[in-house]
Design a protein around this motif. Sequence first.
Motif, PDB file in Angstrom:
ATOM      1  N   LEU A 443       0.748  -1.052  -0.017  1.00 47.90           N
ATOM      2  CA  LEU A 443       0.050  -0.009   0.092  1.00 47.90           C
ATOM      3  C   LEU A 443       0.932   1.336   0.134  1.00 47.90           C
ATOM      4  CD1 LEU A 443      -3.021   1.317   0.291  1.00 47.90           C
ATOM      5  CD2 LEU A 443      -2.477   1.320   2.615  1.00 47.90           C
ATOM      6  N   LEU A 444       2.073   1.218   0.912  1.00 52.06           N
ATOM      7  CA  LEU A 444       2.811   2.345   0.903  1.00 52.06           C
ATOM      8  C   LEU A 444       3.651   2.817  -0.422  1.00 52.06           C
ATOM      9  CD1 LEU A 444       4.081   4.865   2.726  1.00 52.06           C
ATOM     10  CD2 LEU A 444       5.778   2.992   3.154  1.00 52.06           C
ATOM     11  N   ARG A 445       3.928   1.739  -1.179  1.00 48.98           N
ATOM     12  CA  ARG A 445       4.558   1.994  -2.238  1.00 48.98           C
ATOM     13  C   ARG A 445       3.685   2.290  -3.415  1.00 48.98           C
ATOM     14  NH1 ARG A 445       6.256  -3.527  -5.534  1.00 48.98           N
ATOM     15  NH2 ARG A 445       3.998  -3.684  -5.382  1.00 48.98           N
ATOM     16  N   ASN A 446       2.357   1.957  -3.399  1.00 50.91           N
ATOM     17  CA  ASN A 446       1.451   2.494  -4.500  1.00 50.91           C
ATOM     18  C   ASN A 446       1.053   4.193  -3.936  1.00 50.91           C
ATOM     19  OD1 ASN A 446       1.249   0.202  -6.004  1.00 50.91           O
ATOM     20  ND2 ASN A 446      -0.663  -0.691  -4.736  1.00 50.91           N
ATOM     21  N   LYS A 447       1.000   4.325  -2.731  1.00 49.50           N
ATOM     22  CA  LYS A 447       0.828   5.684  -2.352  1.00 49.50           C
ATOM     23  C   LYS A 447       1.782   6.729  -2.669  1.00 49.50           C
ATOM     24  CE  LYS A 447      -1.484   6.794   1.475  1.00 49.50           C
ATOM     25  NZ  LYS A 447      -1.585   6.823   2.977  1.00 49.50           N
ATOM     26  N   GLU A 448       3.213   6.062  -2.731  1.00 54.69           N
ATOM     27  CA  GLU A 448       4.205   6.931  -2.847  1.00 54.69           C
ATOM     28  C   GLU A 448       4.398   7.152  -4.393  1.00 54.69           C
ATOM     29  OE1 GLU A 448       7.307   5.105  -1.414  1.00 54.69           O
ATOM     30  OE2 GLU A 448       7.394   5.696   0.721  1.00 54.69           O
ATOM     31  N   ILE A 449       3.935   6.305  -5.516  1.00 58.04           N
ATOM     32  CA  ILE A 449       3.874   6.675  -6.788  1.00 58.04           C
ATOM     33  C   ILE A 449       3.005   7.503  -7.199  1.00 58.04           C
ATOM     34  CG2 ILE A 449       3.565   5.168  -8.921  1.00 58.04           C
ATOM     35  CD1 ILE A 449       4.550   2.842  -7.565  1.00 58.04           C
ATOM     36  N   LEU A 450       1.654   7.416  -6.512  1.00 54.79           N
ATOM     37  CA  LEU A 450       0.502   8.317  -6.808  1.00 54.79           C
ATOM     38  C   LEU A 450       0.739   9.672  -6.593  1.00 54.79           C
ATOM     39  CD1 LEU A 450      -2.279   8.646  -7.951  1.00 54.79           C
ATOM     40  CD2 LEU A 450      -3.355   8.057  -5.833  1.00 54.79           C
ATOM     41  N   PHE A 675      -4.140  -7.515  -6.283  1.00 56.66           N
ATOM     42  CA  PHE A 675      -4.631  -6.255  -6.700  1.00 56.66           C
ATOM     43  C   PHE A 675      -3.563  -4.955  -6.387  1.00 56.66           C
ATOM     44  CE2 PHE A 675      -6.320  -2.329  -4.553  1.00 56.66           C
ATOM     45  CZ  PHE A 675      -6.942  -1.871  -5.772  1.00 56.66           C
ATOM     46  N   TYR A 676      -2.883  -4.921  -5.303  1.00 59.65           N
ATOM     47  CA  TYR A 676      -1.795  -4.355  -5.108  1.00 59.65           C
ATOM     48  C   TYR A 676      -0.601  -4.148  -6.128  1.00 59.65           C
ATOM     49  CZ  TYR A 676      -3.860  -2.537  -0.577  1.00 59.65           C
ATOM     50  OH  TYR A 676      -4.797  -1.824   0.232  1.00 59.65           O
ATOM     51  N   ASN A 677      -0.296  -5.516  -6.544  1.00 60.83           N
ATOM     52  CA  ASN A 677       0.616  -5.633  -7.580  1.00 60.83           C
ATOM     53  C   ASN A 677       0.302  -5.101  -8.884  1.00 60.83           C
ATOM     54  OD1 ASN A 677       2.600  -6.746  -5.818  1.00 60.83           O
ATOM     55  ND2 ASN A 677       1.824  -8.853  -5.891  1.00 60.83           N
ATOM     56  N   ASP A 678      -0.971  -5.523  -9.211  1.00 59.61           N
ATOM     57  CA  ASP A 678      -1.546  -4.944 -10.415  1.00 59.61           C
ATOM     58  C   ASP A 678      -1.741  -3.492 -10.385  1.00 59.61           C
ATOM     59  OD1 ASP A 678      -1.736  -7.705 -11.242  1.00 59.61           O
ATOM     60  OD2 ASP A 678      -3.846  -7.884 -10.916  1.00 59.61           O
ATOM     61  N   LEU A 679      -2.197  -3.007  -9.410  1.00 59.62           N
ATOM     62  CA  LEU A 679      -2.346  -1.407  -9.235  1.00 59.62           C
ATOM     63  C   LEU A 679      -0.975  -0.667  -9.296  1.00 59.62           C
ATOM     64  CD1 LEU A 679      -4.370   0.773  -8.650  1.00 59.62           C
ATOM     65  CD2 LEU A 679      -4.019   0.549  -6.082  1.00 59.62           C
ATOM     66  N   ILE A 682      -0.239  -0.116 -12.865  1.00 56.00           N
ATOM     67  CA  ILE A 682      -1.334   0.892 -13.473  1.00 56.00           C
ATOM     68  C   ILE A 682      -0.626   2.141 -12.893  1.00 56.00           C
ATOM     69  CG2 ILE A 682      -3.475   1.852 -13.198  1.00 56.00           C
ATOM     70  CD1 ILE A 682      -4.745  -0.972 -13.090  1.00 56.00           C
ATOM     71  N   LEU A 683      -0.173   2.274 -11.845  1.00 56.76           N
ATOM     72  CA  LEU A 683       0.170   3.676 -11.222  1.00 56.76           C
ATOM     73  C   LEU A 683       1.633   3.970 -11.847  1.00 56.76           C
ATOM     74  CD1 LEU A 683      -0.408   3.180  -7.252  1.00 56.76           C
ATOM     75  CD2 LEU A 683      -1.433   4.896  -9.073  1.00 56.76           C
ATOM     76  N   GLY A 688       4.263   7.416 -16.099  1.00 58.28           N
ATOM     77  CA  GLY A 688       4.798   7.535 -16.872  1.00 58.28           C
ATOM     78  C   GLY A 688       4.217   8.650 -17.840  1.00 58.28           C
ATOM     79  N   LYS A 689       2.890   8.530 -17.761  1.00 52.69           N
ATOM     80  CA  LYS A 689       2.044   9.618 -18.641  1.00 52.69           C
ATOM     81  C   LYS A 689       2.221  11.032 -18.031  1.00 52.69           C
ATOM     82  CE  LYS A 689      -2.146   8.520 -19.448  1.00 52.69           C
ATOM     83  NZ  LYS A 689      -3.474   7.811 -18.962  1.00 52.69           N
TER      84      LYS A 689
END
Length: 867
Positions: A443-450, A675-679, A682-683, A688-689
């Motif tokens: 979760l923390l990794r995804n939040k940092e990317i976002l 889900f977190y790995n797939d997210l 996506i993140l 990148g975009k």
Amino acid sequence: MAAFISVPLKKTSDTDLVKPLTKFVVNTYPSGDEQAEYVRAVDELHKLRRSAVGRPQDKHESSLEAVMRYYDQLCSVEPKFPWADGQLCLSFTWKDAFDKGSLFGGSVKLSLPSLGYEKTCVLFNVGALASQIASEQNLDNDEALKAASRYYQLASGAFSHIKDTVLSSLSREPTVDISPDTMGTLSVIMMAQAQEVFFLKATRDKMKDAIIAKLANQAADFYGDAFKQCQYKDVLPKEVFPVLAAKHCLMQAHADYHQSVLAKQQKKFGEEISRLQHAADLVKTVTSRYDEYITVKDLSDKIQRALTAAKKDNDFIYHDRVPDLKDLDPIGKAPLVKPTPVSVPMSQKYTDLFEKMVPVSVQQSMSLYNQRKADLINGTIARMRDATTLCNGVLASLNLPAAIEDVSGDSIPQSILQKSKAVIEQGGIQTIDQLIRDLPELLLRNKEILEASLKFLDEEEATDNELKSKFKERWQRTPSIELYKPLRSEGANLHNILDKAIAADAQVKDRYQFQREAIAILCKGEADLNASIPSANPAKTMQGSEVVIALKSLLAQLDDVKKEREQLENDIKSVNFDMTTKFLTALAQDGAINEEALSVTELDRIYGGYTDRVQKNLSKQEELIGQIQVSHQEFSKMKQSNSEANLREEVLKKLAAGHDSYIELVANLREGTKFYNDLTEILLKFQGKCSDIVFARKTERDELLKDLQQSIAREPSAPSMPAVPSYQTAASSSAGGTSSLPTPAPRTVYTNKQPPPRPPPPAVPTSAPVPFSAAQNMNPALGGATAPAPVQPPPGTVPSQAQGPPFPTYPGYTGYYGMPMPVGYNPYMYGQTMPPYLYQPQAGQAPYPTQPSGYPCPQPPFFPPQQ
């Protein structure tokens, strides 16, 4: 005849198509042969652009073929990549074709992230290169004449197409060279030149004078229209104006000449003379004003000979009245040319590099269809899984099937042993603990990317707002706050997904804590598990009773229902149907895709049968559970009831519920990890975009800043000089003519778009030009008598001053005289009285050396001016 007008090519900066297009292909299409093929096609497209517009082009048909092939490919890829949505982060830079730049300012250029802009500029080069190839044709043979006319009509069609589409293709005002006014004027010029080529061919083929006159008159009309547009709109270089005016006069002169021949054939001798006079006047106009652009000597001689002969015949023989030109019937027109319409493909060697790739609208429809399909499948599977959870919960509350298996009161029921074995095989409680420990890190990794992605947008948007407030209306580009709306929306959606995931994780942890004790008991060995279950007095032997037999039968049927649901779930997941063909067909037939109607109809056709089977399965389970509850009530009445038995039954219920919760928790936690790995993927794509568009905006910002700095440097410091203070005016007027300061030269004031006046011809103070006959009599070389010696000026005459710019005058100073030559170097001053202002040597100083006496100074011959 004059050279034809050709249009210069637009120049572009190198643009990397490979990186953004390849990224879109990789993100859109799965790995495999299809993706690899599209990646190779992207590389070929980049090479094609470099070949077509990235290097100087030869004036040859092969170069034009390359440019047209690139234009065709752009038209093909336009619906297949999201150019308009800003997803590609791709910008095209082109320079103004007619702007030559300045020493410090550079040339005018425009960068836009628009494929329509790229198509417009490439099509401009198609027309420009076609005009250059046509102008290079050798017009001495019929094939070259046909090719020139064909290329001019192609150029006219290209410019006309740009005129009609440029404003809708761009998001801002275009550069002057591709503006509708410029394109309309160039289209008319190309039409005029194509018509002129037909006139030349008709003249070469010696067609009837009536036809040639109509062709020439139509060409003159085209040139006249083009000249008027240039005068009114001032969009083309100034060098084009005299050529258009000269061509207009020349074609009109040709029309009048050939119409005069027709009038002579019809015995209209007065009309013949009137038209020849008008043609002669037009040719004189061309000779006097535009002789450096067009040579008309042959035509002028031909018209003069015809006019002289016509006047002579009319004066001595016909005595026909010469009418005014306005009283004559107008010459007809014969337009044989028209703009070649732009139709794709323009190139005969075109092959679509992305033939198998579907348009973006189809891709978007497929995405929406897949989302509808996923929602339908997930909803159906969720209903079946909820039914299974409800079934397990009801059986656990009834302690079934353990209640009918626990007849001894001190042994472990077989169903409980199976549940314990299943929990231990999946790793027991350690598996859940490890999965729960991994969730915060993911979760923390995804939040940092976002957060990092949104920070990119925030920083660039703040910079854009700062520059907008600084440059005001000069900062002409799409504001970041508008451009980033899709990304902001996507980021907010991702943020909501993370918030829901956090809430779901909290619910899973609470359920785990509630069931942790029962799961821990199931993880024990058989002996420890038996010890953890309270014993009770043996129940009555009810194995042969009708109630137990009915319960076993109902439980078996219920188990079959659950197995049927598992099979249904697998069948529903395995269904696959490609909607691409249907969407492509709808796009080809209607020009648009009604995705909702097509998707709903097709999903109902494919999954309607499965939905009915699921509903029947759920109804059957509901009926079986009701029957099981009724039978269990009868079974409970038959059992011997005591506190120990009740305690044992409660423990068995908790163990059964613990097993069901364990299976569900492990499945939920593993789905959460996936889900977190797939997210994360996506993140990362979202990041990148964001980074790509921020980088593209930074590049665009730097170029725009450079252009602004150059334009600011070119601007004058003030629109006009400040007014002179009154005290300065008073001081200068009071001084009057007694001031000893020099009078400054008048300031030259330049007016816009007004050419300077032609200077007067130099005055000849000595004598008028000598006629050719008199010159022949005076010059022996021309067969006349010996020329007399030139008239010498009287002694003491001051040489006349040469004309030139005005010089300042000073009080008491008569004017400026050039430094005189030394006497010894001027052989024409001997025998003349030396003016007092010329240099004379002092007494006792030797004079300058003179011409030796043995070499008399020769008199230069006199050459009279030629008429």
